[in-house]
Design an enzyme around this catalytic site. Structure first.
Site, short mmCIF file in Angstrom:
data_model
loop_
_atom_site.label_atom_id
_atom_site.label_comp_id
_atom_site.label_asym_id
_atom_site.label_seq_id
_atom_site.Cartn_x
_atom_site.Cartn_y
_atom_site.Cartn_z
N ASP A 11 0.92 -1.17 -0.13
CA ASP A 11 -0.10 -0.04 0.05
C ASP A 11 1.01 1.15 -0.01
OD1 ASP A 11 -2.15 1.83 0.30
OD2 ASP A 11 -1.86 1.75 2.37
N ASP A 13 0.05 5.07 1.07
CA ASP A 13 0.05 5.93 2.12
C ASP A 13 -0.11 5.19 3.45
OD1 ASP A 13 -0.34 8.34 0.64
OD2 ASP A 13 -2.09 7.56 -0.02
N TYR A 22 -4.79 12.08 1.79
CA TYR A 22 -4.76 12.71 0.72
C TYR A 22 -3.41 13.51 0.20
CZ TYR A 22 -9.81 11.49 1.22
OH TYR A 22 -10.72 10.69 1.43
N THR A 53 -2.57 1.20 -4.63
CA THR A 53 -3.01 2.58 -3.76
C THR A 53 -4.40 2.91 -4.18
OG1 THR A 53 -2.33 4.48 -2.96
CG2 THR A 53 -1.63 4.10 -5.18
N ALA A 56 -8.82 8.07 -4.02
CA ALA A 56 -9.85 8.45 -3.99
C ALA A 56 -9.85 10.03 -3.88
CB ALA A 56 -10.94 8.00 -3.19
N ARG A 110 -10.88 -1.00 -6.59
CA ARG A 110 -10.69 -0.12 -5.06
C ARG A 110 -10.58 -1.41 -4.27
NH1 ARG A 110 -11.28 4.34 -2.50
NH2 ARG A 110 -12.64 4.09 -0.53
N LYS A 111 -9.61 -1.19 -3.20
CA LYS A 111 -9.37 -1.96 -2.37
C LYS A 111 -10.72 -1.83 -1.19
CE LYS A 111 -5.48 -0.17 -1.82
NZ LYS A 111 -3.97 0.00 -1.05
N ASP A 136 -1.77 -0.87 5.87
CA ASP A 136 -2.03 -0.27 7.21
C ASP A 136 -3.37 -0.37 7.43
OD1 ASP A 136 -2.42 1.83 5.33
OD2 ASP A 136 -2.64 3.09 6.81
N LYS A 137 -4.51 -0.79 6.71
CA LYS A 137 -5.79 -0.80 6.73
C LYS A 137 -6.18 -2.32 6.47
CE LYS A 137 -6.99 4.00 5.94
NZ LYS A 137 -7.03 5.02 4.82
MG LIG Z 1 -2.84 3.02 3.64
#
Ligand SMILES: [Mg+2]
Length: 193
Positions: A11, A13, A22, A53, A56, A110-111, A136-137
């Site tokens: 990923d 961010d 963002y 990544t 959005a 889109r994950k 991280d998500k």
């Molecule tokens: Mg992330």
């Protein structure tokens, strides 16, 4: 026939750079400690490095697709300079509710959907079960699970205990720890060939 490739999916961010929300400008893009070392180790051990990544921010109109691509070119150059070239970067600009105009749509990319990983797998002949996803998500780990990636590492800030998407997901709290796990996994995989 050439053997299949293994990939380290990252990923962006919250894994490559600190997630300030963002991020679209070089001056706001701060690499997380250990990312270059991790990627150098991955390359040495024969993994492709693929970034997947959700962006959005493009769909929401916070920054343009060109802004994203310019930042990506800069990021890729930095990795090259560090001896850890990124193989490819996949991104999804859409958002099903908050996208503007053409960007307002559901997307298989889109994950937590697995579209980006599956596209990469096809383009680079990637052996998904042997590959690794670091995110991280939960949505990162879910996308990897849906794609059939068996090694799913959830990077969690210290003191920020969160439930992972799946009990098979392994929690890590630094990229140094990821590099260690990568070395171990690679040894295990080499023995099982
Ligand atoms: Mg992330």
């Amino acid at each position: 026939m050439s053997a299949m490739n293994k990939a380290l999916f990252l990923d962006r961010d919250g894994v490559i750079n600190h997630d300030a929300g963002y991020t679209s400008k070089i001056e706001d893009f701060h690499f997380i400690d250990g990312i270059f070392e991790l990627c150098r180790a991955a390359k040495r051990l024969g993994y492709l490095i693929i970034v997947v990544t959700n962006q959005a921010g493009i769909g929401r109109g916070y920054y343009s697709e060109q802004d994203f691509l310019s930042l990506t070119e800069w990021m890729k150059t930095r990795f090259e300079e560090e001896g850890a070239s990124i193989t490819d970067v996949y991104y999804c600009p859409h958002h099903p509710e908050h996208g503007v105009g053409q960007y307002k749509q559901e997307s298989f990319d889109r994950k937590p959907n697995p579209g980006m990983l599956l596209k990469a797998a096809q383009a680079y002949r990637i052996d998904l079960p042997k590959s690794i996803m670091i995110g991280d998500k939960e949505s990162d780990l879910m996308a990897a699970k849906h794609a059939g990636v068996e090694n799913r590492w959830h990077l969690i800030d210290k003191g920020f205990a969160k439930i992972s998407a799946d009990e098979a997901d392994i929690r890590i709290n630094s990229l140094d720890q990821a590099a260690e796990k990568l070395e171990n996994l690679s040894m295990v995989q080499a023995k099982s060939v």
